[in-house]
Design an enzyme around this catalytic site. Structure first.
Site, PDB file in Angstrom:
ATOM      1  N   GLY A   1       0.788  -1.098   0.224  1.00 31.61           N
ATOM      2  CA  GLY A   1      -0.021  -0.084  -0.063  1.00 31.61           C
ATOM      3  C   GLY A   1       0.774   1.179   0.112  1.00 31.61           C
ATOM      4  O   GLY A   1       2.063   1.360  -0.262  1.00 31.61           O
ATOM      5  N   SER A   2       0.416   2.297   0.723  1.00 30.79           N
ATOM      6  CA  SER A   2       0.893   3.770   0.622  1.00 30.79           C
ATOM      7  C   SER A   2       2.301   3.779   1.062  1.00 30.79           C
ATOM      8  O   SER A   2       3.009   4.926   0.753  1.00 30.79           O
ATOM      9  CB  SER A   2      -0.227   4.747   1.087  1.00 30.79           C
ATOM     10  OG  SER A   2      -1.219   4.648   0.199  1.00 30.79           O
ATOM     11  N   VAL A   3       2.706   2.861   1.890  1.00 28.46           N
ATOM     12  CA  VAL A   3       4.195   3.281   2.147  1.00 28.46           C
ATOM     13  C   VAL A   3       4.927   2.946   1.284  1.00 28.46           C
ATOM     14  O   VAL A   3       6.324   3.747   1.194  1.00 28.46           O
ATOM     15  CB  VAL A   3       4.619   1.842   3.395  1.00 28.46           C
ATOM     16  CG1 VAL A   3       3.790   2.040   4.761  1.00 28.46           C
ATOM     17  CG2 VAL A   3       4.410   0.460   2.792  1.00 28.46           C
ATOM     18  N   PHE A   4       4.647   2.630   0.005  1.00 24.69           N
ATOM     19  CA  PHE A   4       5.515   2.659  -1.115  1.00 24.69           C
ATOM     20  C   PHE A   4       5.809   4.058  -1.701  1.00 24.69           C
ATOM     21  O   PHE A   4       6.586   4.083  -2.830  1.00 24.69           O
ATOM     22  CB  PHE A   4       4.748   1.464  -2.135  1.00 24.69           C
ATOM     23  CG  PHE A   4       5.557   0.250  -2.471  1.00 24.69           C
ATOM     24  CD1 PHE A   4       6.206  -0.188  -3.712  1.00 24.69           C
ATOM     25  CD2 PHE A   4       5.800  -0.507  -1.043  1.00 24.69           C
ATOM     26  CE1 PHE A   4       7.104  -1.245  -3.901  1.00 24.69           C
ATOM     27  CE2 PHE A   4       6.374  -1.781  -1.574  1.00 24.69           C
ATOM     28  CZ  PHE A   4       7.013  -2.074  -2.874  1.00 24.69           C
ATOM     29  N   LYS A   5       4.636   4.829  -1.341  1.00 20.00           N
ATOM     30  CA  LYS A   5       4.839   6.038  -1.944  1.00 20.00           C
ATOM     31  C   LYS A   5       6.102   6.805  -1.618  1.00 20.00           C
ATOM     32  O   LYS A   5       6.717   7.623  -2.351  1.00 20.00           O
ATOM     33  CB  LYS A   5       3.632   6.927  -1.360  1.00 20.00           C
ATOM     34  CG  LYS A   5       2.231   6.502  -1.932  1.00 20.00           C
ATOM     35  CD  LYS A   5       1.132   7.403  -1.271  1.00 20.00           C
ATOM     36  CE  LYS A   5      -0.262   6.805  -2.076  1.00 20.00           C
ATOM     37  NZ  LYS A   5      -1.390   7.205  -1.420  1.00 20.00           N
TER      38      LYS A   5
END
Length: 569
Positions: free
Chosen positions: A291-295
């Site tokens: 999820g958004s931790v990849f941002k």
């Protein structure tokens, strides 16, 4: 005619003696020597023949006993944490065997054995006792009480063998790291298996590891921090009714795993628990969309490429259409966002446009550089291989930019994040102690130091004024990023089942540790509120840091909690 010389008396006597036959006593002596030689030859022939027969015959009871004793006597080194605390050690235990040929009454033997070990009251054990075998195992690893009770029965044909058994004082505390052994004291998972593969099994096979002390094997984990992570994770599963959870603490300068817990876990003292498929190691042996931790990786990639700067902005006023897919924001601001706002508001639209500005090939190369597209190399055997999109096209790249379409292990995610905050150095993970000098010889530069400084600023900004506000810890400069990924069922994303995560580091002004918390399918803590990562994984991370920071020697600094990290861009 020649004169006849007279022969003396002495000469005549000597001549007569030479011609006279030997006395009987001399002949008897020679016969005895020959007879003795023949007897010795017969004895040696008999011994040789017996050896040949023994080699061709079935093993005797003694041979069975010796074989069994040799197979169970192998020792293992203690496993200890970085402070010398014992994680695994050998203890002596007794195992029950029978010599069926010596058993006088099978029924009596069965009755006696069943009175102490009811589980052995079955037809299989009866057939073994009634057989003509020289040696059969009945029960391995008896308790002291069971051994005394069986011994007091006085049943002929029953005996005990002392062998090594593995004992784990901490039970499930570090089970997925330490691993477990089989009934023959051979490693089957975790660092127990890693130790065998590093040469112990060869020493055991050669007989150099039997009943002798061995040097302990030190691991990188801190048992105190490990307990805290597991404890807080257990509380979180109960509080948020999650089905599983992961917690990781990683040293950003050495790559040492200080703590790693995956729940549900198992007690290595009870081997049956390790067979439960729901208790597998999710931290390094499972792959998930993070999820958004990849941002954080997308922002670092775009900035490091030079194609995006902190002065740029991205239009997030309306959804992004890519083919048949529509990219939208969970909590959209519906306006133009700066790079920092894109990060702290976790905008899918802004992140996707940032990736497009850098390029698909740039993203692909960057993910490879961070080690997110290949299997993590470390001592632990249970390490899964990432799942990549079958075709890394523009649509795949867009979804990957915000953590969908690619599945990696949580441990991989933590290792890659350490490189974002430690100055841009990717250091392989290890479960053994490693000095900073040793780490420097292994590190690879993946981003510029300036990019790393910006990422530290953004992580801290997100905790101060973004989705990570509940991760604050008084006295510590914590930074981090929330992540929420919808789970896939039957090939489709399910909106009501999510995997939440919070990826952080502290102290953010000079990071020493990365902390990652993942909860699988968390529910709202109470009715009427949401179940986003900011409401569950962020406060769990805060609780972990609050407890482990003093243990790890990170001193608090009390002052203006609103301060962020100063950078120049």
């Amino acid at each position: 005619m020649a004169d006849a010389r007279p022969v003396s008396f002495l000469q005549r006597r000597t001549h007569r003696e030479r011609r006279a036959p030997r006395p009987p006593s001399a002949r008897a002596g020679k016969s005895r020597v020959i007879m003795a030689m023949g007897m010795f030859a017969l004895v040696y022939l008999a011994i040789g023949g017996r050896l040949v027969l023994l080699g061709m015959s079935e093993p005797t009871e003694a041979a069975h006993y010796i074989s069994a004793k040799e197979s169970v006597a192998a020792s293992r080194p203690d496993l200890v944490d970085r402070n010398g605390q014992i994680l695994a050690t050998d203890i002596k235990t007794a195992s029950l065997y029978a010599e069926p040929r010596k058993i006088l009454d099978v029924d009596e033997a069965m009755e006696g054995i069943a009175s102490v070990l009811p589980e052995l009251n079955n037809d299989t054990v009866r057939r073994r006792l009634a057989s003509k075998a020289g040696f059969v195992w009945l029960k391995r690893e008896l308790t002291p009480r069971q051994r005394v009770a069986l011994h007091d029965l006085g049943i002929p044909g029953l005996g005990f063998l002392e062998e090594n058994s593995r004992f784990y004082p901490g039970g499930p505390t570090a089970s997925h790291i330490v691993g477990s052994v089989n009934i023959d004291n051979q490693g089957i998972s975790g660092m127990e298996l890693a130790v065998d593969r590093s040469g112990l099994s060869d020493l055991q096979a050669l007989g150099f590891a039997r009943d002798r002390p061995m040097e302990p094997v030190a691991l990188s984990i801190d048992l105190r921090a490990q307990h805290v992570v597991r404890d807080e994770l257990s509380k979180a599963l109960e509080r948020y009714h999650a089905i599983a959870g992961v917690g990781i603490v990683l040293d950003v300068d050495t790559g040492e795993v200080i703590a790693m817990s995956s729940l549900p876990d198992f007690d290595p003292n009870d081997r049956s628990q390790a067979l439960d498929s729901n208790r597998f190691n999710r931290a390094s042996g499972g792959v998930f969309e993070m999820g958004s931790v990849f941002k954080g990786f997308t922002v670092a990639m775009a900035l490091d490429s030079g194609k995006v700067t902190m002065d740029d902005s991205f239009d997030a006023t309306r959804p992004l259409r890519v083919g048949r897919r529509t990219i939208n924001d969970f909590y959209g601001k519906r306006r133009i966002l700066s790079v920092a706002e894109t990060f702290i508001y976790s905008s899918n639209i802004g992140t996707a446009k940032m990736m497009l500005a850098a390029g698909v090939e740039t993203q692909k190369a960057f993910m490879k550089r961070l080690g997110l597209t290949s299997r993590l190399k470390t001592e632990l055997p249970e390490v899964a291989t990432p799942l990549l999109p079958p075709k890394w096209n523009e649509l795949a790249a867009i979804t990957i930019s915000f953590g969908h379409g690619i599945s990696v292990t949580p441990l991989q995610t933590a290792v890659a994040t350490a490189a974002l905050v430690n100055g841009g150095r990717l250091i392989p993970a290890t479960f053994k102690p490693r000095s900073r000098e040793e780490a420097k010889a292994l590190e690879t530069r993946v981003i510029d130091e300036r990019t790393s400084a910006i990422m530290r600023y953004l992580f801290r900004l997100n905790v101060m004024s973004g989705s990570g506000r509940r991760a604050k810890v008084p006295g510590y400069v914590v930074g981090g990023k929330t992540g929420t990924a919808e789970k896939i069922e039957n090939g489709r994303y399910v909106s009501n089942k999510r995997r939440n995560s919070f990826l952080s580091a502290f102290p953010m002004d000079k990071p020493r540790y990365v902390v990652l918390v993942v909860l699988d399918e968390p529910k709202p803590e109470r009715e009427g509120i949401g179940a986003t990562a900011g409401r569950n994984t962020a406060p769990v991370t805060s609780a972990i840091i609050r407890r482990i920071a003093p243990m790890l020697g990170v001193l608090p600094k009390f002052g203006d909690e609103s301060e962020t990290i100063s950078i120049a861009y």
